[in-house]
Design an enzyme around this catalytic site. Structure first.
Site, PDB file in Angstrom:
ATOM      1  N   HIS A 191      -0.173   6.933   4.155  1.00  0.00           N
ATOM      2  CA  HIS A 191       1.193   6.496   4.471  1.00  0.00           C
ATOM      3  C   HIS A 191       2.152   7.589   4.031  1.00  0.00           C
ATOM      4  O   HIS A 191       2.039   8.094   2.904  1.00  0.00           O
ATOM      5  CB  HIS A 191       1.537   5.201   3.734  1.00  0.00           C
ATOM      6  CG  HIS A 191       0.577   4.091   4.044  1.00  0.00           C
ATOM      7  ND1 HIS A 191       0.449   3.548   5.295  1.00  0.00           N
ATOM      8  CD2 HIS A 191      -0.326   3.447   3.267  1.00  0.00           C
ATOM      9  CE1 HIS A 191      -0.484   2.610   5.275  1.00  0.00           C
ATOM     10  NE2 HIS A 191      -0.975   2.539   4.057  1.00  0.00           N
ATOM     11  N   ALA A 199       0.811  -1.221   0.000  1.00  0.00           N
ATOM     12  CA  ALA A 199       0.000   0.000   0.000  1.00  0.00           C
ATOM     13  C   ALA A 199       0.841   1.266   0.000  1.00  0.00           C
ATOM     14  O   ALA A 199       0.347   2.343   0.316  1.00  0.00           O
ATOM     15  CB  ALA A 199      -0.906  -0.014   1.231  1.00  0.00           C
TER      16      ALA A 199
HETATM   17  N1  LIG Z   1       2.111  -5.078   2.350  1.00  0.00           N
HETATM   18  C1  LIG Z   1       0.996  -4.356   2.541  1.00  0.00           C
HETATM   19  O1  LIG Z   1       0.910  -3.187   2.131  1.00  0.00           O
HETATM   20  C2  LIG Z   1      -0.145  -4.961   3.265  1.00  0.00           C
HETATM   21  C3  LIG Z   1      -0.106  -6.248   3.745  1.00  0.00           C
HETATM   22  N2  LIG Z   1      -1.169  -6.790   4.405  1.00  0.00           N
HETATM   23  C4  LIG Z   1      -1.082  -8.182   4.851  1.00  0.00           C
HETATM   24  O2  LIG Z   1      -1.959  -8.946   4.086  1.00  0.00           O
HETATM   25  C5  LIG Z   1      -2.638  -9.890   4.902  1.00  0.00           C
HETATM   26  C6  LIG Z   1      -3.996 -10.212   4.292  1.00  0.00           C
HETATM   27  O3  LIG Z   1      -4.802  -9.057   4.273  1.00  0.00           O
HETATM   28  P1  LIG Z   1      -6.396  -9.192   4.184  1.00  0.00           P
HETATM   29  O4  LIG Z   1      -6.768 -10.110   3.097  1.00  0.00           O
HETATM   30  O5  LIG Z   1      -6.937  -7.821   4.181  1.00  0.00           O
HETATM   31  O6  LIG Z   1      -6.714  -9.895   5.589  1.00  0.00           O
HETATM   32  P2  LIG Z   1      -8.009 -10.738   5.993  1.00  0.00           P
HETATM   33  O7  LIG Z   1      -7.986 -10.816   7.481  1.00  0.00           O
HETATM   34  O8  LIG Z   1      -9.211 -10.210   5.310  1.00  0.00           O
HETATM   35  O9  LIG Z   1      -7.717 -12.195   5.384  1.00  0.00           O
HETATM   36  C7  LIG Z   1      -6.683 -13.031   5.814  1.00  0.00           C
HETATM   37  C8  LIG Z   1      -7.103 -14.455   5.517  1.00  0.00           C
HETATM   38  O10 LIG Z   1      -6.008 -15.334   5.696  1.00  0.00           O
HETATM   39  C9  LIG Z   1      -6.439 -16.466   6.446  1.00  0.00           C
HETATM   40  N3  LIG Z   1      -5.309 -17.048   7.179  1.00  0.00           N
HETATM   41  C10 LIG Z   1      -4.682 -16.560   8.256  1.00  0.00           C
HETATM   42  N4  LIG Z   1      -3.663 -17.377   8.617  1.00  0.00           N
HETATM   43  C11 LIG Z   1      -3.665 -18.401   7.749  1.00  0.00           C
HETATM   44  C12 LIG Z   1      -2.868 -19.571   7.598  1.00  0.00           C
HETATM   45  N5  LIG Z   1      -1.883 -19.849   8.450  1.00  0.00           N
HETATM   46  N6  LIG Z   1      -3.125 -20.403   6.572  1.00  0.00           N
HETATM   47  C13 LIG Z   1      -4.135 -20.129   5.701  1.00  0.00           C
HETATM   48  N7  LIG Z   1      -4.948 -19.048   5.800  1.00  0.00           N
HETATM   49  C14 LIG Z   1      -4.710 -18.198   6.810  1.00  0.00           C
HETATM   50  C15 LIG Z   1      -7.489 -15.905   7.367  1.00  0.00           C
HETATM   51  O11 LIG Z   1      -8.317 -16.928   7.869  1.00  0.00           O
HETATM   52  P3  LIG Z   1      -9.016 -16.756   9.305  1.00  0.00           P
HETATM   53  O12 LIG Z   1     -10.125 -15.777   9.084  1.00  0.00           O
HETATM   54  O13 LIG Z   1      -9.448 -18.143   9.619  1.00  0.00           O
HETATM   55  O14 LIG Z   1      -7.968 -16.229  10.236  1.00  0.00           O
HETATM   56  C16 LIG Z   1      -8.223 -14.939   6.440  1.00  0.00           C
HETATM   57  O15 LIG Z   1      -9.200 -15.584   5.649  1.00  0.00           O
HETATM   58  C17 LIG Z   1      -2.692  -9.217   6.276  1.00  0.00           C
HETATM   59  O16 LIG Z   1      -2.695 -10.172   7.310  1.00  0.00           O
HETATM   60  C18 LIG Z   1      -1.460  -8.372   6.320  1.00  0.00           C
HETATM   61  O17 LIG Z   1      -0.405  -9.073   6.970  1.00  0.00           O
HETATM   62  C19 LIG Z   1      -2.332  -6.079   4.577  1.00  0.00           C
HETATM   63  C20 LIG Z   1      -2.408  -4.800   4.123  1.00  0.00           C
HETATM   64  C21 LIG Z   1      -1.337  -4.134   3.430  1.00  0.00           C
HETATM   65  O1  LIG Z   2      -3.186  -1.518   3.868  1.00  0.00           O
HETATM   66  C1  LIG Z   2      -2.535  -0.633   4.396  1.00  0.00           C
HETATM   67  O2  LIG Z   2      -2.862   0.571   4.327  1.00  0.00           O
HETATM   68  C2  LIG Z   2      -1.252  -0.916   5.095  1.00  0.00           C
HETATM   69  C3  LIG Z   2      -1.314  -1.956   6.089  1.00  0.00           C
HETATM   70  O3  LIG Z   2      -2.335  -2.287   6.642  1.00  0.00           O
HETATM   71  C4  LIG Z   2      -0.052  -2.623   6.422  1.00  0.00           C
HETATM   72  O4  LIG Z   2       1.007  -2.078   6.156  1.00  0.00           O
HETATM   73  O5  LIG Z   2      -0.098  -3.736   6.957  1.00  0.00           O
END
Ligand SMILES: NC(=O)C1=CN([C@@H]2O[C@H](COP(=O)(O)OP(=O)(O)OC[C@H]3O[C@@H](n4cnc5c(N)ncnc54)[C@H](OP(=O)(O)O)[C@@H]3O)[C@@H](O)[C@H]2O)C=CC1
Ligand SMILES: O=C([O-])CC(=O)C(=O)O
Length: 258
Positions: free
Chosen positions: A214, A118
């Site tokens: 950000h 992001a």
């Molecule tokens: N780099 C960036 O800019 C960003 C990175 N992120 C990362 O992306 C990830 C995903 O975001 P988002 O989709 O919005 O999150 P959500 O919470 O909507 O979805 C995450 C999904 O992953 C599943 N999950 C968690 N752990 C495991 C596992 N060990 N094996 C299989 N499935 C699993 C969860 O299941 P359950 O509901 O059962 O836990 C859930 O369905 C976030 O956790 C964050 O770390 C997010 C935003 C920005």
């Molecule tokens: O989605 C975003 O804005 C950023 C975020 O949550 C992360 O860095 O994990």
């Protein structure tokens, strides 16, 4: 090898699958690795163990699940020669895990691909650090509901804020450890710039914020950089910015050459 797999099928993976699905020329999500026993979307091959996903030989696996899922599945996928895109970049703050992933990628001849997510400006930081960076500060500013469910709730009363409130200060490594679902961009900026321990992070809840903002401020031999983006959230998860899902899509398309 064909098809793209996700680990997890939450807001980001859903958005990715829908967006790719609207373009018949784009690579498509074919497989999904879920937690044991978890239900998943129809139309995809569902896996509950990394071994069966490895047998399906996807061209790319995109982690959209969180740092724990990278520790659980990343080394096995990479050492089996399967390229892995990492969305939860904060996982790389764990030096031992980072080293294990690099080692597995080398042994398997696979690529580990952290996404920009992001945020932006990381190419500039990578170039600028060649001449020496003096300081990099990251600020993450979100409306209070976007911090709900995070440790911010233990630090401030999100419902009672009257103005922008800095509720956390620390290094990028500390922030990514404390806020694993919110500080991935801080980790990405740190890895591109001065590193996880020298990058300062501030997290802010602002009732006036119109999106997930950000900011990066960097100074060094090159001069000075100010970067700012205000993101719209994904409909399925106010914590996650739409741009994060779009950056994954850009990576998936570039990986497939489409
Ligand atoms: N780099 C960036 O800019 C960003 C990175 N992120 C990362 O992306 C990830 C995903 O975001 P988002 O989709 O919005 O999150 P959500 O919470 O909507 O979805 C995450 C999904 O992953 C599943 N999950 C968690 N752990 C495991 C596992 N060990 N094996 C299989 N499935 C699993 C969860 O299941 P359950 O509901 O059962 O836990 C859930 O369905 C976030 O956790 C964050 O770390 C997010 C935003 C920005
Ligand atoms: O989605 C975003 O804005 C950023 C975020 O949550 C992360 O860095 O994990």
């Amino acid at each position: 090898m064909s098809g793209v797999a996700t680990i997890g099928f939450g807001a980001m993976a859903r958005s990715l699958a829908e967006s790719l699905g609207r373009d018949p020329r784009a690579p498509q999500i074919t497989d999904c690795l879920l937690r044991p026993g978890a239900a998943g979307p129809s139309g995809l091959r569902l896996h509950h163990r990394a071994e069966t996903l490895i047998d399906a030989r996807p061209a790319l696996v995109v982690e959209c699940a969180g740092p724990a899922a990278i520790a659980e599945h990343g080394p096995a996928l990479l050492s089996a020669g399967i390229d892995l895109a990492i969305v939860s970049v904060g996982a790389l703050c764990d030096d031992a895990l980072h080293a294990r992933l690099l080692c597995a990628a080398r042994d398997g001849g696979a690529q580990m691909l952290p996404v920009t997510g992001a945020i932006g400006g990381l190419d500039l930081l990578e170039a600028a650090r060649l001449a020496g960076l003096d300081s990099v500060t990251y600020r993450g500013i979100k409306p209070p509901p976007a911090w709900a469910g995070s440790p911010a709730e233990q630090l401030i009363d999100l419902g009672a804020l009257r103005g922008a409130t800095v509720f956390y200060r620390g290094t990028a490594r500390q922030a990514a450890g404390a806020f694993p679902k919110n500080a991935n961009v801080a980790a990405a900026a740190a890895l591109a710039g001065t590193g996880l321990d020298a990058t300062q992070v501030e997290l802010v809840a602002d009732p006036e914020a119109t999106g997930n903002r950000h900011e990066i401020l960097a100074r060094g031999a090159f001069g000075e950089m100010r970067f700012e983006v205000t993101n719209r959230p994904l409909p399925g998860n106010p914590r996650t910015s739409w741009l994060a899902a779009l950056s994954v899509e850009a990576l998936v398309r570039a990986h497939a050459g489409r």
